[in-house]
Design a protein around this motif. Structure first.
Motif, PDB file in Angstrom:
ATOM      1  N   LEU A 141      45.464  49.304  42.440  1.00 25.71           N
ATOM      2  CA  LEU A 141      44.892  49.178  41.091  1.00 25.71           C
ATOM      3  C   LEU A 141      44.849  50.277  40.226  1.00 25.71           C
ATOM      4  O   LEU A 141      45.129  50.035  38.974  1.00 25.71           O
TER       5      LEU A 141
ATOM      6  N   TRP B 254      40.029  57.939  38.847  1.00 29.16           N
ATOM      7  CA  TRP B 254      39.285  56.943  39.589  1.00 29.16           C
ATOM      8  C   TRP B 254      38.506  57.658  40.435  1.00 29.16           C
ATOM      9  O   TRP B 254      39.014  58.241  41.724  1.00 29.16           O
TER      10      TRP B 254
ATOM     11  N   ASP C   4      40.202  43.555  34.246  1.00 36.90           N
ATOM     12  CA  ASP C   4      41.560  42.889  33.903  1.00 36.90           C
ATOM     13  C   ASP C   4      41.612  42.306  35.184  1.00 36.90           C
ATOM     14  O   ASP C   4      41.981  42.745  36.259  1.00 36.90           O
TER      15      ASP C   4
ATOM     16  N   HIS D 234      36.349  46.387  37.465  1.00 37.98           N
ATOM     17  CA  HIS D 234      37.421  46.086  36.870  1.00 37.98           C
ATOM     18  C   HIS D 234      37.594  45.100  35.918  1.00 37.98           C
ATOM     19  O   HIS D 234      36.860  43.791  36.452  1.00 37.98           O
TER      20      HIS D 234
ATOM     21  N   HIS E  94      48.494  50.712  38.920  1.00 39.12           N
ATOM     22  CA  HIS E  94      48.649  49.756  37.692  1.00 39.12           C
ATOM     23  C   HIS E  94      48.028  50.071  36.709  1.00 39.12           C
ATOM     24  O   HIS E  94      48.416  49.731  35.576  1.00 39.12           O
ATOM     25  N   SER E  95      46.816  50.654  36.621  1.00 36.22           N
ATOM     26  CA  SER E  95      45.942  50.782  35.466  1.00 36.22           C
ATOM     27  C   SER E  95      46.576  51.910  34.602  1.00 36.22           C
ATOM     28  O   SER E  95      46.547  52.245  33.537  1.00 36.22           O
ATOM     29  N   ARG E  96      46.793  53.168  35.348  1.00 34.66           N
ATOM     30  CA  ARG E  96      47.294  54.487  34.667  1.00 34.66           C
ATOM     31  C   ARG E  96      48.934  54.116  34.308  1.00 34.66           C
ATOM     32  O   ARG E  96      49.180  54.943  33.439  1.00 34.66           O
TER      33      ARG E  96
ATOM     34  N   ASP F  89      33.500  54.190  40.677  1.00 37.21           N
ATOM     35  CA  ASP F  89      34.573  52.984  40.132  1.00 37.21           C
ATOM     36  C   ASP F  89      34.575  52.056  41.393  1.00 37.21           C
ATOM     37  O   ASP F  89      34.804  50.933  41.118  1.00 37.21           O
TER      38      ASP F  89
ATOM     39  N   LEU G 189      45.389  42.495  36.784  1.00 36.11           N
ATOM     40  CA  LEU G 189      45.752  43.655  37.692  1.00 36.11           C
ATOM     41  C   LEU G 189      44.981  43.734  39.054  1.00 36.11           C
ATOM     42  O   LEU G 189      45.954  44.141  39.927  1.00 36.11           O
ATOM     43  N   THR G 190      43.982  43.147  39.156  1.00 34.41           N
ATOM     44  CA  THR G 190      43.444  42.733  40.711  1.00 34.41           C
ATOM     45  C   THR G 190      44.262  42.006  41.221  1.00 34.41           C
ATOM     46  O   THR G 190      44.332  41.960  42.306  1.00 34.41           O
TER      47      THR G 190
ATOM     48  N   GLU H 260      51.551  51.967  32.964  1.00 30.55           N
ATOM     49  CA  GLU H 260      51.927  50.609  32.253  1.00 30.55           C
ATOM     50  C   GLU H 260      52.928  49.960  32.450  1.00 30.55           C
ATOM     51  O   GLU H 260      53.101  48.551  32.797  1.00 30.55           O
TER      52      GLU H 260
END
Length: 794
Positions: free
Chosen positions: A160, A274, A326, A324, A163-165, A301, A329-330, A167
């Motif tokens: 996760l 994170w 989104d 989170h 995927h968050s950092r 987090d 993304l999860t 794009e």
């Protein structure tokens, strides 16, 4: 469906609408009762072994009933306990454990419902469990991921974060990571193998891991160094890397220390990292009072919870709570799933939490913390016990070890410089103390198994014992009385530990001063020391097998064990060698080291000499037999010449012997084992008496023989440090015994000379003066120098 959650509490009068659920609960209860009763019978019947059924047989065509199948399962579970007894018994599953096991059966049954009902039911179970856990552990507005493997949740969190950092990671994949490598920061006190597991699951190379050292000057030795971490983050940013995730500890796996999570959270917010927290101390978030360092974990987090061991619930999943926004993304990272089977993982925990209730959950965690505080306060009053604790006293983990500062030990060790290959004096003391702590931990585990004590090795402190009731108390049923028993066992073992540590140097000096003995430096042996006897043919430079030495040491070990002393003796290979040596175990305060070493030397020398005497006797007997055969053959030839050839003919010889008998002389030989020679038997036939031969050699004895009192065991010394008093008392005791023997001997002599001793016997002759008796003896010696030969021998 809330009735299902309260199935364990319902009374028989409350009906269950679904007959399948009622039958399922009944069958589970009967099955568990059958397995537990069978286990109890197995423990009572020690001599009767069940058929294990390890060899699979053919599948029966008609099938088997449930009782037979459960009996087979029970045999497979407990069939090998007679051969290899287990160190720990199987977990005692109570009623709350039955509820957890019922969840797995209910999950299989619920999966047969139609899709719409299944979706509503799984959503309700997942949302309820997530809400309860977030409220219990003060993690507001969090999501939950349930997983069987405890580290699996962290791997999903790393996905996760990636995927968050990144794009464009979904499109470009590894190319994005290659251009800007991610960095995962782990504490040096993290669980072993955690970094390797993450790299294997994420497909990242090992350079993506960064180990953060712990404080070395200030603070705890197991807390992450925040200043050094910030320096590492800045260096990685300058090199074009991306700091991705930081794993902090709220209770390290080793000693239960908590990192400075508040400062770490500020640092992570500054650089966009994170923050993930894990550790046993997270369980204290359910209590009314929580330390500030652990309370800061509620702002992280993500965190990992393990309610199974905390609450004593078998087969319940671990939980990863995260924040989170989104959902896409999860879903991509695997933290959420649309499959109903994945959502049903929370069902056993959903049932167990309802059964225990909030008060039951808090009470179990509070009980474990009270046990650790009780042990910690008790060990503070015990000498020679060091407790490794952090500044805050709220940690539910107690780590302690035995230590003792020996005055004057360092100068004695440093006086004789060791070679470069030998360990230093400090390292030798460290290894010796670690061996004693390892022995103490194993003893405590056997004496108080319900304590859940574990032995571990720390890099700085050495071998320690860890008491973590949050992970073991609910499972083993540890109580306050068990903690008191543990402290009592520690106190009972301390005299043996301190005495053994003090006697080691004395034993070493005694062995080095004794001829024929070699001191073996084995710091990993928890005992007085290790010694080896050097026999005559011992090759010190060779590492090959030594059959003669093994034979001598085996006999020495047998002799030492036959003494029935308080010491334990074992035989094993020397370190970096295949030669045998004697390992001497723990000692009490009244051991005479000089007598012990002398006994070992004398016994080993006696065994060696007896062995050589036997070998020499074997060779002498072989040569004597050959010589006897030669002499017998020569005697036969002489007899043939003396009697003549005609006498050897059967008929003629009988007639000649009848007319003219042969007066053959009786000649024989006897073999003297002591002298190793053949001797004539003429003296035996003439005087009817056998010769005494040569006196055998005396058995070697020590230079110092100790007189033991009746009932006193070998190597005992009643008053340590007062040898003069003990020797004086022993000498006086021996003198009293001699006086008693003289008095008794004189009394017997007077009774023998008394005429009243034998009634009816003739009166003894009158006593003569000593001078007349002496003259008579001299005259007898002068008048009769030879003994007259009897008539029967003329």
């Amino acid at each position: 469906m809330l009735i299902v959650g309260e199935l364990g509490r319902l009374s028989p009068e409350v009906p269950i609408a679904d007959p399948t659920l009622a039958e399922m609960g009944k069958n589970l209860k009967e099955a568990m009762k059958m397995l537990e009763d069978s286990q109890r019978r197995t423990e009572e019947e020690n001599g009767k072994k069940l058929l294990s059924g390890d060899i699979p047989g053919p599948l029966q065509g008609s099938g088997q009933d449930m009782v037979s199948i459960l009996q087979l399962v029970q045999n497979l579970m407990h069939g090998d306990e007679d051969e290899e007894p287990q160190s720990t018994r199987i977990q005692n599953i109570g009623e709350q454990g039955h509820i957890s096991l019922l969840g797995h059966s209910l999950g299989a049954y619920i999966s047969t419902l139609d899709k719409e009902k299944l979706r509503k039911l799984t959503t309700r179970i997942l949302s309820d469990t997530t809400l309860w856990l977030c409220r219990i552990f003060r993690y507001e507005n969090g999501c939950a991921y349930f997983h069987e493997e405890e580290r699996e949740g962290l791997a999903k969190i790393c996905r996760l974060a990636i995927h968050s950092r990144y794009e464009d990671f979904v499109v470009d994949g590894f190319n994005v990571l290659y251009n800007r490598k991610p960095v995962i920061y782990l504490s040096a006190a993290a669980r072993p193998g955690l970094g390797q597991y993450l790299c294997n699951q994420l497909g990242l190379p090992f350079p993506c891991l960064c180990r953060v050292p712990c404080n070395t000057v200030f603070g705890s030795q197991h807390q992450m160094d925040v200043a050094f971490l910030e320096k590492l983050i800045k260096d990685d940013i300058e090199r074009g890397k991306l700091p991705l995730l930081l794993v902090a500890n709220a209770g390290t796996a080793a000693v239960g220390h908590t990192d400075k999570i508040g400062r770490l959270k500020e640092l992570c917010e500054q650089y966009g990292i994170w923050l993930h927290v894990e550790g046993v101390n997270l369980a204290t978030l359910a209590l009314g009072y929580v330390s500030s360092s652990v309370l800061a974990a509620t702002k992280c987090d993500s965190m990992v919870l393990t309610p199974g061991p905390w609450l004593g619930l078998p087969a319940v999943p671990a939980v990863t709570l995260y924040k989170h926004d989104d959902p896409a993304l999860t879903l991509v990272s695997g933290l959420t799933s649309n499959k109903p089977a994945d959502k049903l993982r929370a069902l056993p925990l959903w049932l167990s939490l309802q059964y225990l209730g909030l008060d039951g959950i808090v009470e179990r965690i509070k009980h474990a913390c009270q046990l650790s505080q009780r042990l910690q306060e008790s060990l503070k009053k015990v000498n020679h016990i060091k407790i490794l604790v952090e500044d805050e006293l709220s940690s539910p983990v107690v780590v302690f070890r035995f230590f003792q500062e020996l005055p004057g030990s360092d100068p004695g060790l440093n006086a004789t410089p060791a070679p470069s290959t030998a360990p230093s004096a400090v390292g030798r003391e460290r290894h010796s103390c670690d061996a004693l702590n390892r022995w103490l931990g194993e003893q405590l585990k056997q004496l108080v198994p319900v304590s859940g004590l574990t032995v571990m090795d720390l890099e700085v402190e050495g071998t320690c014992m860890r008491f973590s009731p949050l992970m073991t108390a609910a499972v083993l049923g540890t109580r306050g009385e068990d903690v008191d028993q543990l402290v009592a066992c520690v106190q009972s073992k301390l005299p043996v530990l301190t005495c053994t540590l003090q006697l080691r140097e004395e034993f070493k000096q005694e062995v080095m001063a004794t001829a024929g003995l070699l001191y073996v430096d084995d710091p990993n042996w928890p005992g007085i020391g290790v010694v080896r006897y050097e026999h005559a043919n011992d090759d010190k430079s060779s590492l090959k097998l030594d059959p003669e030495g093994e034979k001598i040491h085996a006999g020495l070990l047998k002799k030492l064990n036959e003494l029935e002393s308080d010491l334990t003796f074992k035989m094993g290979p020397e370190y970096k060698s295949m030669k045998s040596c004697i390992y001497i175990g723990m000692a009490s305060d009244d051991i005479d080291v000089s007598e012990l070493v002398e006994t070992i030397a004398v016994t080993a020398r006696e065994i060696e000499e007896n062995s050589r005497l036997l070998e020499n006797m074997t060779e002498v007997v072989r040569k004597g037999i050959q010589e006897a055969q030669v002499q017998l053959q020569k005697a036969n030839e002489e007899r043939l010449l003396e009697e003549g050839v005609l006498r050897q003919i059967p008929v003629v010889g009988s007639v000649l012997n009848w007319f003219s008998p042969v007066q053959a002389s009786q000649k024989g030989r006897t073999f003297n084992l002591t002298a190793g020679s053949l001797e004539s038997t003429e003296h035996t036939y003439v005087y009817k008496v056998q010769g005494s031969g040569v006196t055998p050699p005396q058995t070697p004895t020590g230079t110092r023989t100790k007189q033991r009192l009746p009932g006193q065991k070998p190597f005992k010394r009643s008053l340590r440090g007062s040898d003069a008093i003990s020797e004086t008392s022993s000498v006086s005791h021996i003198e009293d015994l001699e006086k008693t023997e003289q008095l008794s001997g004189g009394q017997e002599a007077s009774e023998a000379n008394s005429p009243e001793r034998h009634p009816g016997a003739p009166a003894p002759p009158e006593a003569e003066p000593p001078g007349a008796l002496q003259d008579g003896a001299q005259g007898l010696q002068g008048d009769h120098p030879q003994v007259e030969e009897p008539e029967s021998l003329r």
